[in-house]
Scaffold this active site. Structure first.
Site, PDB file in Angstrom:
ATOM      1  N   ARG A   9       8.483   1.566 -10.590  1.00 10.81           N
ATOM      2  CA  ARG A   9       8.022   0.416  -9.801  1.00 10.81           C
ATOM      3  C   ARG A   9       8.611  -0.890 -10.331  1.00 10.81           C
ATOM      4  O   ARG A   9       8.743  -1.859  -9.583  1.00 10.81           O
ATOM      5  CB  ARG A   9       6.490   0.395  -9.785  1.00 10.81           C
ATOM      6  CG  ARG A   9       5.878   0.282 -11.142  1.00 10.81           C
ATOM      7  CD  ARG A   9       4.410   0.696 -11.169  1.00 10.81           C
ATOM      8  NE  ARG A   9       4.230   2.156 -11.190  1.00 10.81           N
ATOM      9  CZ  ARG A   9       3.048   2.747 -11.185  1.00 10.81           C
ATOM     10  NH1 ARG A   9       1.949   2.030 -11.129  1.00 10.81           N
ATOM     11  NH2 ARG A   9       2.964   4.065 -11.209  1.00 10.81           N
ATOM     12  N   LYS A  65      15.130   4.850  -5.891  1.00  7.85           N
ATOM     13  CA  LYS A  65      14.922   4.785  -7.340  1.00  7.85           C
ATOM     14  C   LYS A  65      16.002   5.606  -8.051  1.00  7.85           C
ATOM     15  O   LYS A  65      16.139   6.802  -7.822  1.00  7.85           O
ATOM     16  CB  LYS A  65      13.537   5.334  -7.702  1.00  7.85           C
ATOM     17  CG  LYS A  65      13.309   5.499  -9.216  1.00  7.85           C
ATOM     18  CD  LYS A  65      11.899   6.023  -9.543  1.00  7.85           C
ATOM     19  CE  LYS A  65      11.744   6.312 -11.036  1.00  7.85           C
ATOM     20  NZ  LYS A  65      10.415   6.867 -11.377  1.00  7.85           N
ATOM     21  N   LYS A 116       7.253  10.361 -23.029  1.00 13.51           N
ATOM     22  CA  LYS A 116       6.698  11.533 -22.358  1.00 13.51           C
ATOM     23  C   LYS A 116       6.550  12.677 -23.353  1.00 13.51           C
ATOM     24  O   LYS A 116       7.280  12.724 -24.341  1.00 13.51           O
ATOM     25  CB  LYS A 116       7.638  11.972 -21.230  1.00 13.51           C
ATOM     26  CG  LYS A 116       7.603  11.094 -20.013  1.00 13.51           C
ATOM     27  CD  LYS A 116       8.454  11.678 -18.901  1.00 13.51           C
ATOM     28  CE  LYS A 116       8.410  10.800 -17.664  1.00 13.51           C
ATOM     29  NZ  LYS A 116       7.087  10.743 -17.016  1.00 13.51           N
TER      30      LYS A 116
HETATM   31  N1  BES Z   1       9.307   9.637 -12.915  1.00 13.92           N
HETATM   32  C1  BES Z   1       7.930   9.632 -13.232  1.00 13.92           C
HETATM   33  C2  BES Z   1       7.081  10.344 -12.172  1.00 13.92           C
HETATM   34  C3  BES Z   1       7.195  11.841 -12.173  1.00 13.92           C
HETATM   35  C4  BES Z   1       6.599  12.599 -13.149  1.00 13.92           C
HETATM   36  C5  BES Z   1       7.871  12.468 -11.157  1.00 13.92           C
HETATM   37  C6  BES Z   1       6.686  13.971 -13.109  1.00 13.92           C
HETATM   38  C7  BES Z   1       7.958  13.847 -11.117  1.00 13.92           C
HETATM   39  C8  BES Z   1       7.370  14.587 -12.105  1.00 13.92           C
HETATM   40  C9  BES Z   1       7.437   8.192 -13.316  1.00 13.92           C
HETATM   41  O1  BES Z   1       8.334   7.292 -13.841  1.00 13.92           O
HETATM   42  C10 BES Z   1       6.264   8.227 -14.232  1.00 13.92           C
HETATM   43  O2  BES Z   1       6.443   8.506 -15.380  1.00 13.92           O
HETATM   44  N2  BES Z   1       5.089   7.930 -13.700  1.00 13.92           N
HETATM   45  C11 BES Z   1       3.909   7.968 -14.460  1.00 13.92           C
HETATM   46  C12 BES Z   1       3.062   6.809 -14.025  1.00 13.92           C
HETATM   47  C13 BES Z   1       1.883   6.558 -14.923  1.00 13.92           C
HETATM   48  C14 BES Z   1       2.343   6.097 -16.290  1.00 13.92           C
HETATM   49  C15 BES Z   1       0.988   5.523 -14.276  1.00 13.92           C
HETATM   50  C16 BES Z   1       3.201   9.286 -14.198  1.00 13.92           C
HETATM   51  O3  BES Z   1       3.245   9.773 -13.072  1.00 13.92           O
HETATM   52  O4  BES Z   1       2.643   9.843 -15.129  1.00 13.92           O
HETATM   53 ZN    ZN Z   2      10.273   7.681 -13.611  1.00  5.90          ZN
HETATM   54 MN    MN Z   3       8.269   7.202 -15.939  1.00  8.81          MN
END
Ligand code: BES
Ligand code: ZN
Ligand code: MN
Length: 498
Positions: free
Chosen positions: A354, A268, A280
């Protein structure tokens, strides 16, 4: 750092420093005993007087020890002799690095290779020492205007081996250890670079550099036009929200027979993840420059394998994008069609990893892979589940998952399996498309795995969620280079046994 191996007695080393271990309580290692004897009992005297107990990490630096040819002797506490394991063996080597980098000694001979680590041989100890020392001395200063290197930094470390018969094995281990360590370094540097420098285009250029460096590698980079033409609607739904052009990077390392099916690594490469329209929160959003650590670990692992000239075929695929909230960015509720034809309802634009991975995983089919392993900072939920120690691993082929777990144990770069049961699949049901891109409350790491599993039916596949292990936050913030070591160990384990 320069590393070599040598056999010979510690008192006879004409060098800046000789390093030997002392166990709890006040027990001298074989080399410390030899130095003690040569110096007429100097070390045992000091130890008896309480200068060094042998606690893990304690040190005693001696100068001009009589009847030795070295300028200094560094004694390092190793804890209980029978308790030395992967973790504290690395720790002891880090103490060597930090103590001597500030000591004035530039060339040193380490007898820490004689410490007993259960089930581990000399090669393992040398490789781990190199990884640990390079890790301790790593600094990311490229972007500081005032770079202050130590005045007399450590330059060369000689690992002692017990006899001439071990020199060849030792040298081979040094080559491997340095290759892996260089791969880790590349992964760390790429990851630590900020999002305004390390863009998808920058990642592509770094990959192209590998082709110049290693003749057996071939790199191809596709831009958005070609990505669109491949039908990668899921990839494009993320990439279109940014002014930085998305790239699909492929690195083929051809070290094996033509007929040999490749190991495919998919990383990724979100060079910055703002969340998109599902923005975020502001706190530590800067951490999201690390959302390309899957990509950097793929580049690191491939460069290590190319450096070692492994007789295997390995393919790295990196979907690289920036996830931003532009005027034409995807919106919650949008439905897109992936390369596989599966339609996806984007309920949260922050579940973007994903979306780019599913298309890259479909693309992987064209290489007729032996196995496919994807590596991604995919879910915050993985940090909740496992913290910062192991990566999460899931897959559709148990032997592959077990091989990864084993490689993690060997390398010290561990992963732990989560249950990718079908029971979780229904959390991805969508009213309007084939699948939703989020699985709602509960088991967020597993539902992300479930999402990917729908695109990996045609081959053996495993997924590593490295959200908790790819970087450290807080005071000593920085990329870890994980899981380069795990990946390279897994790949080396696949070599035909001679
Ligand atoms: N890159 C993030 C995951 C992440 C968050 C890795 C914090 C390390 C630290 C990923 O793209 C993401 O934002 N995932 C979301 C998924 C959710 C929206 C289902 C998450 O983990 O909040
Ligand atoms: Zn991400
Ligand atoms: Mn994300």
């Amino acid at each position: 750092m320069e590393y070599t191996v040598k056999s010979g007695s510690p008192e006879k080393q004409r060098i800046g420093c000789v390093v030997a271990g002392v166990y709890l309580s006040r027990k001298l290692s074989p080399s410390a005993k030899i130095l003690d004897k040569a110096s007429g009992g100097l070390i045992s005297n000091l130890v008896r007087r309480g200068e060094l107990e042998g606690d893990l990490g304690g040190t005693l630096l001696l100068h001009n020890v009589e009847n030795t040819l070295c300028d200094r002797v560094l004694l390092i506490g190793c804890g209980k002799e029978k308790d030395i394991n992967t973790k504290n063996f690395r720790e002891i080597n880090k103490v060597l690095a930090s103590t001597l980098n500030a000591s004035g000694a530039t060339e040193v001979t380490s007898y820490l290779t004689e410490l007993p680590v259960k089930g581990k041989d000399l090669s393992w100890k040398i490789q781990q020492s190199i990884e640990a020392i390079d890790e301790k001395l790593y600094k990311f200063n490229q972007l500081k205007s005032d770079q202050k290197p130590p005045r007399r930094p450590l330059r060369k470390i000689v690992f002692s081996v017990s006899g001439r018969g071990q020199l060849a094995d030792g040298e081979e281990a040094v080559r491997k250890g340095m290759a892996i360590s260089t791969g880790i370094l590349l992964a760390k540097d790429l990851a630590n670079l900020p999002g305004n420098i390390c863009t998808p285009t920058y990642l592509a250029r770094q990959a192209q550099n590998m082709q110049k460096q290693y003749p057996k590698t071939k790199v191809s980079v596709k831009g958005e036009k070609e990505i669109e033409a491949l039908g990668m609607g899921a990839f494009m739904s993320v990439s279109k929200g940014s002014r930085q052009e998305g790239k699909l990077i492929t690195i083929e390392y051809k070290g094996g027979e033509k007929s040999q099916k490749p190991i495919v690594l998919v990383g990724k490469g979100v060079t910055f993840d703002s969340g998109g329209i599902s923005l975020k929160p502001g706190a530590s959003m800067d951490d999201m420059k690390y959302d390309m650590c899957g990509a950097s670990s793929v580049l690191g692992a491939l460069s290590a394998c190319a450096e070692m000239q492994l007789p295997l075929n390995i393919v790295g695929i990196v979907p690289a994008v920036e996830n931003m909230p532009d005027g034409i960015a995807s919106k919650p509720g949008d439905i897109v069609t992936s390369m596989s034809g599966t339609t996806i309802e984007i309920l949260n634009t922050d579940a973007e990893g994903r979306l780019i991975l599913c298309d890259a995983l479909s693309y992987a089919e064209k290489f007729k892979p032996d196995v496919v392993i994807d590596i991604a900072t995919l879910t915050g939920a993985c940090i909740v589940a496992l913290g910062a120690h192991p990566a999460g691993v899931m897959g559709n082929h148990n032997p592959l998952v077990q091989d990864l777990i084993k490689a993690g144990k060997t390398s010290g770069d561990r992963c732990w399996e989560l249950p990718l049961w079908d029971d979780y699949q229904e959390q991805l049901d969508s009213n309007f498309a084939d699948v939703a891109n989020i699985g709602g409350k509960g088991a967020g790491t597993i539902t992300a795995g479930c999402f990917l599993s729908r695109f990996t039916k045609k081959y053996h596949w495993a997924h590593l969620d490295i959200a908790g292990v790819a970087w450290k936050s807080g005071h000593n913030k920085g990329a870890t280079g994980r899981p380069v070591s795990l990946l390279v160990q897994y790949i080396v384990d696949q070599l035909p046994k001679s």
